[in-house]
Design a protein around this motif. Structure first.
Motif: not given
Length: 295
Positions: A182-204
């Protein structure tokens, strides 16, 4: 089975409603852990002690960790293959676990996120359809005639144009989440950040049409409290710069552009401008205007 976590800090009555919605599932194959982020009195713990349900675990942090670190704490505790970060004021409809388990069992390889259908409720648990959710559904969410898998740059572009998902309703493959942070200091966009990182990592992501989750939208929420003063959008602008850089480095030009444009976020900021102007909140007006119309 999906392992359900509730990171709690908020209104106990709504937490208890969320817990009872889990206990009311038609499929009994679940476990629930509530991680209390140091609520100021012992009333919550006493309620769980009286509940005496062996499927429900109540833990209390010794100190207040905050939103992001409490999510990390839940992830550390996870021991099953799939987990859910259920909001402490949201509600599972009775078929949620059965629907998600069936979807996981039949999901194509590489699916690490399941997004079921969601309805929106207010403070009184009445079903509502606010403007923000109508915009999400009509302009940004994928069109469904049945289950649909999104992956790769298509998934990243879809999320970065406008995050149409509902974080507390999502089921995640635990190991896939642990490959990121999870990105520190950005609690209200941490969901979006995690999902984008997962997409970059190959998750569907598997998107379902079945409406089995009730997302509570009310004025006391953390996200709503930061909209009118513009604080939410400062964090979003910072995140979209990070996302654009990560997508560009990955060779995803369309996704990088979607991050730079961040259409839904700009549209939402623009929709809040009249209220800021009417209230003579000039600091918020400047922040909202810069986010909505700035480069």
């Amino acid at each position: 089975m999906p392992e359900i976590f509730i990171p709690f800090w908020g209104e106990p009555a709504l937490l208890f409603e969320a817990v009872e919605s889990v206990r009311a599932q038609t499929d009994p194959d679940w476990r629930l852990t509530v991680v209390d982020d140091c609520y100021p009195d012992d009333s919550v713990g006493a309620w769980f002690e009286a509940l005496a349900d062996e499927r429900v675990t109540y833990l209390r942090n010794e100190t207040n960790l905050g939103i992001t670190d409490n999510y990390r704490r839940c992830l550390e505790l996870a021991s099953d293959e799939w987990l859910v970060f259920l909001g402490c004021d949201d509600v599972l409809r009775p078929a949620y676990v059965a629907t998600v388990r069936a979807a996981i069992a039949s999901a194509p390889a590489g699916v690490d996120i399941v997004q079921p259908g969601v309805e929106v409720i207010d403070e009184t648990s009445t079903r509502v359809d606010p403007l923000v959710d109508r915009v999400k559904r009509r302009l940004f969410a994928p069109r469904l005639t049945g289950p649909r898998v999104l992956a790769g740059e298509e998934l990243a572009v879809s999320l970065l144009r406008g995050n149409w998902t509902y974080w507390p309703s999502l089921a995640f493959r635990t190991e896939a989440v642990r490959r990121h942070d999870f990105l520190d200091g950005m609690p209200l966009v941490q969901d979006l950040a995690l999902m984008v990182d997962m997409a970059l990592g190959g998750s569907r992501m598997l998107v379902l049409p079945d409406v089995v989750f009730a997302y509570r939208r009310h004025s006391a929420s953390a996200s709503s409290a930061t909209v009118d003063d513009g604080g939410r959008f400062e964090g979003e602008r910072a995140y979209f710069r990070i996302a654009a850089e990560r997508c560009a480095a990955h060779g995803w030009a369309r996704a990088a552009r979607a991050a730079r444009v961040h259409a839904a976020s700009r549209l939402y900021a623009a929709s809040r401008l009249p209220q800021a102007v009417t209230g003579r909140s000039w600091g918020a007006t400047r922040t909202l205007g810069r986010h909505a119309f700035g480069r």
